[in-house]
Write an enzyme that holds these catalytic residues in place. Structure first.
Site, PDB file in Angstrom:
ATOM      1  N   GLU A 155     -26.170  64.639  48.449  1.00 57.33           N
ATOM      2  CA  GLU A 155     -26.144  63.367  49.176  1.00 57.33           C
ATOM      3  C   GLU A 155     -25.583  63.448  50.596  1.00 57.33           C
ATOM      4  O   GLU A 155     -26.117  62.808  51.510  1.00 57.33           O
ATOM      5  CB  GLU A 155     -25.337  62.326  48.374  1.00 57.33           C
ATOM      6  CG  GLU A 155     -25.952  61.952  47.052  1.00 57.33           C
ATOM      7  CD  GLU A 155     -25.015  61.089  46.241  1.00 57.33           C
ATOM      8  OE1 GLU A 155     -24.062  61.641  45.647  1.00 57.33           O
ATOM      9  OE2 GLU A 155     -25.210  59.870  46.217  1.00 57.33           O
ATOM     10  N   ARG A 188     -17.776  53.042  46.394  1.00 54.44           N
ATOM     11  CA  ARG A 188     -17.997  54.253  47.202  1.00 54.44           C
ATOM     12  C   ARG A 188     -18.128  53.894  48.691  1.00 54.44           C
ATOM     13  O   ARG A 188     -17.678  54.646  49.553  1.00 54.44           O
ATOM     14  CB  ARG A 188     -19.212  55.034  46.706  1.00 54.44           C
ATOM     15  CG  ARG A 188     -19.399  56.357  47.418  1.00 54.44           C
ATOM     16  CD  ARG A 188     -20.458  57.235  46.765  1.00 54.44           C
ATOM     17  NE  ARG A 188     -19.977  57.927  45.583  1.00 54.44           N
ATOM     18  CZ  ARG A 188     -19.319  59.082  45.598  1.00 54.44           C
ATOM     19  NH1 ARG A 188     -19.064  59.696  46.731  1.00 54.44           N
ATOM     20  NH2 ARG A 188     -18.912  59.629  44.472  1.00 54.44           N
TER      21      ARG A 188
HETATM   22  N1  MTE Z   1     -33.571  66.135  46.212  1.00 63.37           N
HETATM   23  C1  MTE Z   1     -34.845  65.980  45.808  1.00 63.37           C
HETATM   24  N2  MTE Z   1     -35.757  66.886  46.191  1.00 63.37           N
HETATM   25  N3  MTE Z   1     -35.223  64.915  45.034  1.00 63.37           N
HETATM   26  C2  MTE Z   1     -34.327  63.960  44.648  1.00 63.37           C
HETATM   27  O1  MTE Z   1     -34.696  63.021  43.949  1.00 63.37           O
HETATM   28  N4  MTE Z   1     -31.975  63.184  44.733  1.00 63.37           N
HETATM   29  C3  MTE Z   1     -30.715  63.210  45.476  1.00 63.37           C
HETATM   30  C4  MTE Z   1     -30.285  64.642  45.716  1.00 63.37           C
HETATM   31  N5  MTE Z   1     -31.346  65.431  46.245  1.00 63.37           N
HETATM   32  C5  MTE Z   1     -32.960  64.095  45.074  1.00 63.37           C
HETATM   33  C6  MTE Z   1     -32.633  65.235  45.847  1.00 63.37           C
HETATM   34  C7  MTE Z   1     -29.611  62.500  44.830  1.00 63.37           C
HETATM   35  S1  MTE Z   1     -29.467  60.846  45.064  1.00 63.37           S
HETATM   36  C8  MTE Z   1     -28.658  63.159  44.107  1.00 63.37           C
HETATM   37  S2  MTE Z   1     -27.324  62.355  43.474  1.00 63.37           S
HETATM   38  C9  MTE Z   1     -28.743  64.602  43.853  1.00 63.37           C
HETATM   39  O2  MTE Z   1     -29.892  65.192  44.450  1.00 63.37           O
HETATM   40  C10 MTE Z   1     -28.726  64.883  42.362  1.00 63.37           C
HETATM   41  O3  MTE Z   1     -28.805  66.213  42.063  1.00 63.37           O
HETATM   42  P1  MTE Z   1     -27.584  67.262  42.082  1.00 63.37           P
HETATM   43  O4  MTE Z   1     -26.346  66.554  41.694  1.00 63.37           O
HETATM   44  O5  MTE Z   1     -28.008  68.280  41.086  1.00 63.37           O
HETATM   45  O6  MTE Z   1     -27.533  67.808  43.469  1.00 63.37           O
HETATM   46  N1  HPA Z   2     -22.180  58.146  42.218  1.00 71.89           N
HETATM   47  C1  HPA Z   2     -23.367  58.043  41.616  1.00 71.89           C
HETATM   48  N2  HPA Z   2     -23.534  57.395  40.494  1.00 71.89           N
HETATM   49  C2  HPA Z   2     -22.471  56.799  39.942  1.00 71.89           C
HETATM   50  C3  HPA Z   2     -21.211  56.870  40.527  1.00 71.89           C
HETATM   51  C4  HPA Z   2     -21.052  57.579  41.734  1.00 71.89           C
HETATM   52  O1  HPA Z   2     -19.959  57.683  42.312  1.00 71.89           O
HETATM   53  N3  HPA Z   2     -20.348  56.180  39.744  1.00 71.89           N
HETATM   54  C5  HPA Z   2     -21.105  55.701  38.735  1.00 71.89           C
HETATM   55  N4  HPA Z   2     -22.376  56.077  38.837  1.00 71.89           N
HETATM   56 MO1  MOS Z   3     -27.657  59.972  43.547  1.00 70.97          MO
HETATM   57  S1  MOS Z   3     -27.685  58.145  44.518  1.00 70.97           S
HETATM   58  O1  MOS Z   3     -25.985  59.770  43.040  1.00 70.97           O
HETATM   59  O2  MOS Z   3     -28.592  59.563  42.188  1.00 70.97           O
END
Ligand code: MTE
Ligand code: HPA
Ligand code: MOS
Length: 797
Positions: free
Chosen positions: A735, A323
């Site tokens: 993210e 990534r």
């Molecule tokens: N927001 C909060 N409040 N707490 C979290 O732990 N994790 C982040 C993001 N936002 C997180 C957060 C990460 S790393 C990811 S990948 C996404 O939330 C995962 O949730 P989603 O795919 O449902 O947005």
């Molecule tokens: N994002 C987060 N987690 C993952 C991914 C990615 O692209 N690929 C495998 N695990």
């Molecule tokens: Mo988020 S780093 O893809 O859990």
């Protein structure tokens, strides 16, 4: 298309929109929300503790647990010899032992497990464990790993065009090195797991994990039992941020081993300091780059070497590196590009997923390059950025061959340049800096283009199980987990909208491996995209069944005027025949009829992201379903004597398509930006020369606090930009906003650069701690005195 103000400060605008609070908001504030540590168990509950290695690399020559086992209240003391199944907890590559065997490979590696009635008894038992070690040679930095050729695996490459040729013929080149630092997740709820034994070999697991199916799989593996005997439930996590994508599994495996050994419920909850010492962090990177550009600042070529510190085991390091490689282009079209990624193996805890998943580390490189190009050409960096943005019809393919569709960069740029009054403020800042010796201001605009989908393509799948009960209430199960990001709230909104019923009739269940099997981690920002579609798929199936039965019922009542299933609609809390007025029944009233007519009122749903695919060996394909875009302008005030800085104003414009929940999305955008600001400024992770973490508590590790919120914080969502091909035309949010913080990093660099009147380029790494800032300023001041009026050439040229 226009950006409409949806400002947190101007709440009035938002209040006019349908505002749906987080489904657990009131539980969060009243303290009723149940986290694992709050789950009532019984007096059989034992405390679990993990005993970890004090050495970064050593062989265990002998150990003796006999005395520890005799201590009163202690029910089990386990080593790797007591593991009934496979001693492994590697998520993808099986190179991570559940308990050390032979050698220890980092400080913090789990060696023994203790279950006792109290915390104190655990400590006493720990003190009674005798171990002797023979220290081995350690590798604690990327540089040392390079010297020893300690590679985690083969390098990966993405390449397009004639990089060497284009570099050679370029009018200008910049060359250099960038260090980006690690980052500690600092989820408020540390790693925790509660295991409760059932009959036979059954085990019920409450785990704080982003990946319940993987937790289930690894527990089955270490216990040597079937996955159908392990049930993992996740009500909610108190934050995760990627730190529980794989590493929630560890505490879960340890608690499961103790539960199995004692036949009693066992809970492991890591103390903050232990958590910080033994879990992995965001990967630090050492990146080397060369870029060729012309007099206008147009980039013709880049050659980039990315090196990450994987730590002692693979974990997700290769996916994270991938990534990073897929994001070194960020928002810019670079015709000739070569990116090599290498993961290095060191004697530190295995580094892991962290919001952005390598994207921030990759993007920092190109943003640093662009900033240097601008300083070299004595142009405003926004001009260089704009010139190099991906185009809409041409110059719109990435180095890995994916076309950038629905490019929002030009729109974001135009809106944000205007709303932030960038040009006016740039002039004012120049004036301020000319009149102040010790305080300097800086400003920067940076874009984000972030690919949405797991880059491991098969992971882009999700399942759901939707149940309608006889009172017309709906229970939704899906594979995603709630970590504060609002996934369950959005899923509830999606389910209510698809059924056309009020929100209060829909409940989202705790995530449970016995409801939906073989799910992917809630990660890659795709939680709503994937699970939302799976839930919709289940609801579509139910609606077809219900519509057919209702049509038959109305037809039976009046055979002359038959109802057709295709005409049946679900809206306004009713099921109605759109072709015959008067044929309408409230949703709740319809359900008992459907039950009596023997209609199945529960079903599964499934979704897989269409039309993506990517060959990671060739570095070519379409890894992403689409891109998320955002842009930020940050202005800082810097005290050049101490390096202390304040964010005076931040303007953010972010694209979330048609937002399902604007307030949650704004929270994610603001939270991501602030979390990123921690990474680029104050969050410094340090180890001593023996591999002991020095920054293992909040007194030595500084995450952003309320003081660090911009004094004037203007966050807006781009309006009128539906995203085709996703659930309710929405876009992932989670993210991408983290990387907007690169504007803070470069605004600080801009302020530092003002010390030398923008004549001398600051040396700058990430994070820009006060120390980095002050040293950089000192070098500039020394340079000014030594060589007045001389422009220092760009380093490395
Ligand atoms: N927001 C909060 N409040 N707490 C979290 O732990 N994790 C982040 C993001 N936002 C997180 C957060 C990460 S790393 C990811 S990948 C996404 O939330 C995962 O949730 P989603 O795919 O449902 O947005
Ligand atoms: N994002 C987060 N987690 C993952 C991914 C990615 O692209 N690929 C495998 N695990
Ligand atoms: Mo988020 S780093 O893809 O859990």
């Amino acid at each position: 298309m226009k950006a409409v103000k949806v400002r947190l400060k101007a709440r009035g605008v938002i209040a006019e929109m349908t505002h749906v609070p987080h489904e657990s908001a009131s539980f969060h504030v009243t303290g009723e929300a149940i986290y694992i540590d709050d789950i009532p168990v019984n007096d059989q509950l034992l405390v679990g503790r993990v005993v970890y290695s004090p050495h970064a690399h050593a062989s265990i020559t002998s150990f003796d647990l006999s005395e520890a086992r005799t201590i009163g209240g202690v029910h089990a003391v386990l080593s790797s010899r007591d593991i009934p199944g496979h001693n492994q907890m590697g998520p993808v590559v099986k190179d991570e032992l559940c308990l050390a065997e032979g050698d220890v490979v980092c400080v913090g590696q789990a060696m023994f497990l203790i279950a006792a009635e109290t915390e104190e008894q655990c400590h006493e038992a720990e003190r009674a464990i005798k171990v002797s070690y023979k220290p081995l040679e350690t590798i604690l930095t990327i540089e040392a790993a390079m010297e020893k050729n300690s590679l985690m695996g083969p390098p990966a490459i993405i390449e397009r065009g004639d990089v060497q040729g284009a570099l050679r013929s370029a009018q200008h080149r910049v060359k250099g090195e960038l260090h980006t630092g690690p980052q500690e997740h600092w989820y408020l709820e540390s790693q925790v797991c509660l295991c409760i034994p059932g009959e036979g070999r059954d085990i019920f697991v409450h785990s704080s994990t982003q990946h319940p199916s993987e937790t289930q799989a690894l527990i089955a593996e270490v216990l040597g039992i079937g996955k159908n005997e392990v049930r993992v439930e996740v009500r909610r996590m108190g934050g995760a941020f990627g730190g529980k994508e794989t590493q929630g599994n560890h505490s879960a495996c340890w608690a499961a081993l103790l539960c199995h050994a004692t036949g009693r419920p066992v809970k492991i909850r890591l103390f903050r300091d232990d958590d910080m010492k033994i879990t992995g962090k965001r990967h630090r990177f050492l990146s080397r780059y060369e870029a060729g550009f012309d007099n206008d600042g147009l980039i013709h070529a880049m050659n980039i070497d990315l090196n990450s510190d994987g730590g002692c085991a693979t974990d997700l390091s290769f996916a994270i590196m991938q990534r990073a490689m897929l994001h070194v282009d960020n928002a810019y079209f670079i015709p000739n590009a070569r990116v090599i990624g290498r993961v290095w193996k060191t004697n530190l805890p295995s580094n892991t997923a962290f919001r952005g998943f390598g994207g921030p580390q990759g993007m920092a490189v190109i943003e640093a390059i662009i900033d240097r190009i601008a300083r070299h050409l004595k142009m405003d960096p926004v001009e260089i950025r704009k010139r190099n943005f991906y185009g809409t019809d041409s110059r719109n393919t990435t180095p890995y061959g994916q076309t950038v569709e629905n490019n929002r960069l030009p729109l974001l740029y135009d809106c944000l340049m205007q709303s932030s009054e960038y040009r006016k403020r740039r002039i004012e800042i120049g004036r301020f800096n000319a009149g102040n010796e010790f305080f300097k201001k800086g400003i920067a605009l940076t874009p984000v283009k972030f690919g949405i989908s797991f880059t491991t393509s098969f992971l882009n799948q999700a399942g759901a199980l939707v149940l309608i009960y006889k009172d017309g209430t709906v229970l939704v199960n899906h594979g995603g987990t709630e970590m504060g990001q609002g996934l369950h709230t959005k899923i509830r909104q999606i389910a209510a909208a698809e059924f056309g019923i009020p929100l209060d009739r829909v409940k989202v269940n705790a995530t449970d491996t016995s409801k939906v099997p073989n799910t992917s981690a809630t990660a890659a920002s795709a939680g709503t995209d994937l699970n939302g579609m799976a839930v919709k798929n289940a609801i579509d199936t139910l609606k077809v069944r219900m519509a057919e039965s209702m049509a038959r019922l109305w037809t039976e009542k009046n055979p002359d005027k038959p109802s057709k299933a295709v005409d049946i609609v679900f809206k306004n809390d009713a099921i109605a025949d759109s072709a015959h007025s008067g044929r309408s029944i409230s949703f709740a009233e319809a359900i008992p009829h459907l039950y009596l007519r023997q209609v199945s009122l529960g079903t599964t749903g499934f979704y897989r992201t269409p039309a993506i695919g990517w060959d990671k060996e060739k570095g070519y394909g379409k890894p992403f379903h689409y891109f998320a875009f955002g842009m930020a302008v940050t202005e800082v005030l810097l005290d050049t004597l101490t390096g202390r800085h304040t964010i005076l104003r931040a303007d953010i414009l972010h694209d979330v398509g048609d937002s399902i929940n604007p307030q949650i999305d704004l929270g994610q955008v603001e939270g991501g930006y602030i979390q990123g600001n921690g990474w680029v400024t104050t969050e410094e992770v340090k180890w001593d020369e023996k591999g002991n973490l020095l920054t293992h508590s909040p007194d030595t590790y500084k995450i952003p606090s309320v003081q660090d919120i911009p004094k004037d914080f203007r966050t807006e969502l781009l309006q009128g930009v539906p995203n085709p091909g996703t659930i309710r035309k929405s876009k992932a949010v989670a993210e991408p906003p983290l990387m907007l913080s690169l504007s803070t990093w470069l605004a600080i660099k801009d302020a530092v650069s003002a010390v030398g009147n923008h004549e001398i380029e600051p040396e700058f790494s990430l994070p820009a701690t006060n120390e980095v800032i002050v040293l950089s300023i000192e070098r500039i001041r020394a340079n000014k005195i030594l060589r007045p009026g001389v422009t220092v050439s760009v380093r490395g040229e």
